[in-house]
Design an enzyme around this catalytic site. Structure first.
Site, PDB file in Angstrom:
ATOM      1  N   TRP A 150      13.712  20.424  -5.711  1.00  0.00           N
ATOM      2  CA  TRP A 150      12.296  20.700  -5.527  1.00  0.00           C
ATOM      3  C   TRP A 150      11.995  22.114  -5.039  1.00  0.00           C
ATOM      4  CZ3 TRP A 150      12.776  21.860  -0.489  1.00  0.00           C
ATOM      5  CH2 TRP A 150      13.771  21.189   0.234  1.00  0.00           C
ATOM      6  N   ASN A 151      12.999  22.868  -4.581  1.00  0.00           N
ATOM      7  CA  ASN A 151      12.662  24.127  -3.888  1.00  0.00           C
ATOM      8  C   ASN A 151      12.282  25.273  -4.829  1.00  0.00           C
ATOM      9  OD1 ASN A 151      15.395  24.071  -4.631  1.00  0.00           O
ATOM     10  ND2 ASN A 151      15.956  25.565  -3.079  1.00  0.00           N
ATOM     11  N   LYS A 174      16.327  16.021 -15.784  1.00  0.00           N
ATOM     12  CA  LYS A 174      15.600  15.239 -14.789  1.00  0.00           C
ATOM     13  C   LYS A 174      15.243  16.208 -13.681  1.00  0.00           C
ATOM     14  CE  LYS A 174      16.821  13.273 -11.134  1.00  0.00           C
ATOM     15  NZ  LYS A 174      15.688  13.828 -10.332  1.00  0.00           N
ATOM     16  N   ALA A 175      13.996  16.641 -13.711  1.00  0.00           N
ATOM     17  CA  ALA A 175      13.558  17.565 -12.664  1.00  0.00           C
ATOM     18  C   ALA A 175      13.217  16.750 -11.419  1.00  0.00           C
ATOM     19  CB  ALA A 175      12.347  18.356 -13.155  1.00  0.00           C
ATOM     20  N   SER A 228      22.207  19.326  -3.032  1.00  0.00           N
ATOM     21  CA  SER A 228      23.035  19.324  -1.824  1.00  0.00           C
ATOM     22  C   SER A 228      24.506  19.047  -2.153  1.00  0.00           C
ATOM     23  CB  SER A 228      22.509  18.268  -0.847  1.00  0.00           C
ATOM     24  OG  SER A 228      22.568  16.997  -1.441  1.00  0.00           O
ATOM     25  N   GLU A 249      25.702  23.855  -8.568  1.00  0.00           N
ATOM     26  CA  GLU A 249      25.079  24.880  -7.710  1.00  0.00           C
ATOM     27  C   GLU A 249      24.641  24.167  -6.441  1.00  0.00           C
ATOM     28  OE1 GLU A 249      25.090  27.915  -8.364  1.00  0.00           O
ATOM     29  OE2 GLU A 249      25.154  28.146 -10.536  1.00  0.00           O
ATOM     30  N   CYS A 283      18.644  28.156  -1.325  1.00  0.00           N
ATOM     31  CA  CYS A 283      20.084  27.940  -1.116  1.00  0.00           C
ATOM     32  C   CYS A 283      20.794  29.230  -0.717  1.00  0.00           C
ATOM     33  CB  CYS A 283      20.724  27.304  -2.340  1.00  0.00           C
ATOM     34  SG  CYS A 283      20.401  28.184  -3.864  1.00  0.00           S
ATOM     35  N   GLU A 380      23.755  23.163   6.714  1.00  0.00           N
ATOM     36  CA  GLU A 380      22.733  24.000   6.067  1.00  0.00           C
ATOM     37  C   GLU A 380      21.350  23.645   6.627  1.00  0.00           C
ATOM     38  OE1 GLU A 380      22.198  23.295   1.869  1.00  0.00           O
ATOM     39  OE2 GLU A 380      21.545  25.358   1.552  1.00  0.00           O
TER      40      GLU A 380
HETATM   41  P1  NAD Z   1      19.157  15.136  -1.256  1.00  0.00           P
HETATM   42  O1  NAD Z   1      20.571  15.494  -1.013  1.00  0.00           O
HETATM   43  O2  NAD Z   1      18.795  13.683  -1.235  1.00  0.00           O
HETATM   44  O3  NAD Z   1      18.666  15.689  -2.674  1.00  0.00           O
HETATM   45  C1  NAD Z   1      18.877  16.988  -3.130  1.00  0.00           C
HETATM   46  C2  NAD Z   1      18.394  17.025  -4.588  1.00  0.00           C
HETATM   47  O4  NAD Z   1      19.244  16.211  -5.380  1.00  0.00           O
HETATM   48  C3  NAD Z   1      17.002  16.425  -4.782  1.00  0.00           C
HETATM   49  O5  NAD Z   1      16.335  17.194  -5.748  1.00  0.00           O
HETATM   50  C4  NAD Z   1      17.240  15.021  -5.297  1.00  0.00           C
HETATM   51  O6  NAD Z   1      16.214  14.580  -6.154  1.00  0.00           O
HETATM   52  C5  NAD Z   1      18.504  15.187  -6.059  1.00  0.00           C
HETATM   53  N1  NAD Z   1      19.345  13.995  -6.059  1.00  0.00           N
HETATM   54  C6  NAD Z   1      19.650  13.215  -5.001  1.00  0.00           C
HETATM   55  N2  NAD Z   1      20.503  12.237  -5.370  1.00  0.00           N
HETATM   56  C7  NAD Z   1      20.728  12.421  -6.696  1.00  0.00           C
HETATM   57  C8  NAD Z   1      21.531  11.759  -7.650  1.00  0.00           C
HETATM   58  N3  NAD Z   1      22.313  10.713  -7.311  1.00  0.00           N
HETATM   59  N4  NAD Z   1      21.522  12.189  -8.932  1.00  0.00           N
HETATM   60  C9  NAD Z   1      20.783  13.268  -9.305  1.00  0.00           C
HETATM   61  N5  NAD Z   1      20.017  13.946  -8.434  1.00  0.00           N
HETATM   62  C10 NAD Z   1      19.995  13.545  -7.143  1.00  0.00           C
HETATM   63  O7  NAD Z   1      18.326  15.874  -0.191  1.00  0.00           O
HETATM   64  P2  NAD Z   1      16.858  16.468  -0.035  1.00  0.00           P
HETATM   65  O8  NAD Z   1      16.270  15.856   1.177  1.00  0.00           O
HETATM   66  O9  NAD Z   1      16.040  16.460  -1.266  1.00  0.00           O
HETATM   67  O10 NAD Z   1      17.262  17.960   0.295  1.00  0.00           O
HETATM   68  C11 NAD Z   1      18.051  18.138   1.455  1.00  0.00           C
HETATM   69  C12 NAD Z   1      19.189  19.043   1.270  1.00  0.00           C
HETATM   70  O11 NAD Z   1      19.524  19.293  -0.086  1.00  0.00           O
HETATM   71  C13 NAD Z   1      18.862  20.395   1.830  1.00  0.00           C
HETATM   72  O12 NAD Z   1      19.136  20.408   3.200  1.00  0.00           O
HETATM   73  C14 NAD Z   1      19.762  21.294   1.079  1.00  0.00           C
HETATM   74  O13 NAD Z   1      21.008  21.324   1.732  1.00  0.00           O
HETATM   75  C15 NAD Z   1      19.968  20.629  -0.219  1.00  0.00           C
HETATM   76  N6  NAD Z   1      19.226  21.265  -1.320  1.00  0.00           N
HETATM   77  C16 NAD Z   1      19.813  22.308  -1.934  1.00  0.00           C
HETATM   78  C17 NAD Z   1      19.150  22.957  -2.943  1.00  0.00           C
HETATM   79  C18 NAD Z   1      19.773  24.128  -3.638  1.00  0.00           C
HETATM   80  O14 NAD Z   1      19.062  24.944  -4.194  1.00  0.00           O
HETATM   81  N7  NAD Z   1      21.097  24.226  -3.697  1.00  0.00           N
HETATM   82  C19 NAD Z   1      17.889  22.535  -3.324  1.00  0.00           C
HETATM   83  C20 NAD Z   1      17.304  21.444  -2.681  1.00  0.00           C
HETATM   84  C21 NAD Z   1      18.004  20.808  -1.683  1.00  0.00           C
END
Ligand code: NAD
Length: 477
Positions: A150-151, A174-175, A228, A249, A283, A380
């Site tokens: 989402w970021n 899948k966005a 993540s 990534e 990130c 992070e």
């Molecule tokens: P999260 O770990 O639940 O999700 C991170 C992303 O992955 C979300 O977009 C979510 O929709 C997707 N996701 C989760 N489970 C998935 C699965 N099984 N299959 C496919 N997609 C899946 O956490 P969150 O609360 O959305 O974000 C928290 C942490 O995620 C942040 O603290 C950060 O560390 C990390 N993050 C990193 C980036 C990046 O650009 N690398 C972007 C967003 C979040």
């Protein structure tokens, strides 16, 4: 002002087959922006069939004609920049000025990969006999699946769509369900540019259900994920089961090393602007600030002054300098990081708390005297929290910079060429910015090492990620 929420399967905009949906919220107000349909199993099967069919069409389209469609999509995104930027700010929260830059970069990325797809060169390798011709040929890997967070709802989908389509692959993306409108607008530009049905498909749903189903399908040959570390490891294991190529990534925890030979005030200006961009939800955000003890006080004072002066507000308002966090989870996480650091003896020099009663605002925060075991220095933070620590020697700071399992981005500020070279060599990181923070461009490789993942997006590496090498040897040439 907001997008019409729908999925895009086999060239048609559709609602979910079994009527499931979820609410999309505006993080600046907490108000609903609309309901997002979820894909049923039958919708996913149709998207897989479409991707298989779309791959045949797209790989059979020559690179010159593929580039024409992609360039047109990029132009449509530019034409619609203002409208898409508003959608982005409404659903993600970042200020409009940042959203405009992101939408501009989205178009740049698509345009660059459109051109680079025309240069997917192979090579001729001299044979051991006069009548043998040996060729290494580049071919698109096949139908791909991508999962984006989402970021950066514009540039992250753009990197995956552009890499895949530039190489001649089809894609199911899948966005993020929390910020779907921007990706819908990007896909709409491709549809309007004349992309054949099935080449690009967009679905939404429960993330783990969708990724498990798509990665498990024999149709999908490659996956790309941004998000993540734990989710990345989970998806990488599923990809390994099917021997599928993956680009990961994942998260980072970027060190910023400020040496003794720079102006601490000027560097603090650059560093603070970078830290609070998108409220720190980046990130490659500069995160662990290690400042030489001779510069520490001035740097921390200037950083704190900037943090205290930033105007928080709805990203749509021109006066806002920092928007809300993208969701309630991030506010809770910031409260936890600050509370933990305080309990362990850190000083809160600025911010440290929630702001206002509506939306998910958290004040720009500066922490000083942070002990090494504080969670913010090890996990992070992904938010507007800047821990600043002093250091004495080069070896000591490199050891600290490399101490974490992350290895995405690292930054250093110095006026010495010798130190610049030494730090770039010593730091364990996929990307290094020396004296500036601009490490993400369409034409340069973007990717991490260690727990931050593998593979690249952007640059020639970002196209290569969607290509296979086929060796052909021909007798009787
Ligand atoms: P999260 O770990 O639940 O999700 C991170 C992303 O992955 C979300 O977009 C979510 O929709 C997707 N996701 C989760 N489970 C998935 C699965 N099984 N299959 C496919 N997609 C899946 O956490 P969150 O609360 O959305 O974000 C928290 C942490 O995620 C942040 O603290 C950060 O560390 C990390 N993050 C990193 C980036 C990046 O650009 N690398 C972007 C967003 C979040």
């Amino acid at each position: 002002m907001y997008e019409t929420l729908a999925m895009f399967i086999d060239g048609r905009w559709v609602q979910g087959g079994d009527g499931r949906s979820e609410e999309v919220l505006n993080p600046a107000t907490g108000a609903s922006l609309g309901r997002l349909p979820h894909a049923s199993r039958a919708d996913l099967d149709r998207s897989l069939d479409a991707a298989r069919k779309g791959f045949k069409i797209w790989r059979g389209t020559n690179a010159y004609d593929r580039a024409k469609v992609m360039r047109k999509a990029a132009q449509l995104i530019r034409d619609r920049q203002e409208q898409i930027s508003q959608i982005l700010t409404l659903e993600e929260g970042k200020i409009l000025a940042e959203a405009r830059l992101e939408v501009g970069s989205t178009a740049d990325i698509i345009e660059w990969m459109a051109e680079e797809g025309r240069r997917a060169y192979g090579r001729i390798i001299p044979g051991r006999a006069a009548n043998i011709r040996q060729m290494a040929i580049k071919e698109p890997i096949g139908p791909c699946a991508a999962f984006t967070p989402w970021n950066f709802p514009g540039i992250t989908p753009a990197r995956k769509i552009a890499g895949a389509l530039g190489a001649g692959c089809s894609l199911i993306i899948k966005a993020s369900e929390e910020t779907p409108g921007t990706c819908i607008a990007i896909v709409r530009a491709f549809a309007d540019a004349g992309l054949p049905a099935g080449v690009l498909n967009l679905v939404f749903g429960v993330p783990n259900d969708i990724s498990t189903y798509l990665i498990g399908s024999p149709v999908i040959r490659k996956i790309s994920f941004t998000g993540s570390v734990p989710v990345g490891k989970h998806l990488a294991k599923m990809a390994a089961e099917g021997m599928k190529r993956a680009t990961m990534e994942l998260g980072g925890h970027s060190p910023v090393i400020v040496f003794d030979d720079v102006d601490p005030v000027k560097v603090a200006d650059v560093a603070a602007a970078g830290k609070y961009r998108n409220a720190g939800q980046v990130c490659i955000s500069p995160t662990r600030f290690f400042v030489h003890e001779s510069n520490y006080k001035k740097f921390a004072e200037r950083f704190t002054e900037i943090a205290k002066g930033l105007k928080l507000g709805n990203g749509l308002e021109a006066s806002s300098q920092m928007g809300p966090m993208a969701n309630e989870r991030r506010v809770g996480a910031m409260e936890m990081f600050v509370g933990d650091a305080k309990a362990k003896g850190a000083n809160v020099a600025a911010g440290g708390e929630r702001h206002g009663n509506a939306g998910y605002f958290f004040r720009p925060t500066v922490l000083t005297d942070v002990p090494g075991d504080a969670r913010v220095l090890n996990e992070e933070p992904f938010g507007p929290v800047a821990p600043i620590m002093p250091f004495k020697t080069f070896d000591e700071v490199i050891e600290k910079a490399n101490a974490l399992p992350f290895g995405l981005a690292a930054y250093a500020f110095t006026n010495s060429t010798k130190t610049a070279t030494a730090v770039a060599d010593a730091v364990e990181s996929g990307m290094v910015g020396v004296n500036h923070l601009g490490i993400s461009m369409p034409e340069t490789p973007f990717g991490g090492i260690k727990d931050s993942g593998y593979g690249h997006e952007g640059g020639i590496e970002g196209l290569e990620a969607y290509l296979i090498t086929k060796f052909v040897t021909q007798l009787g040439a």
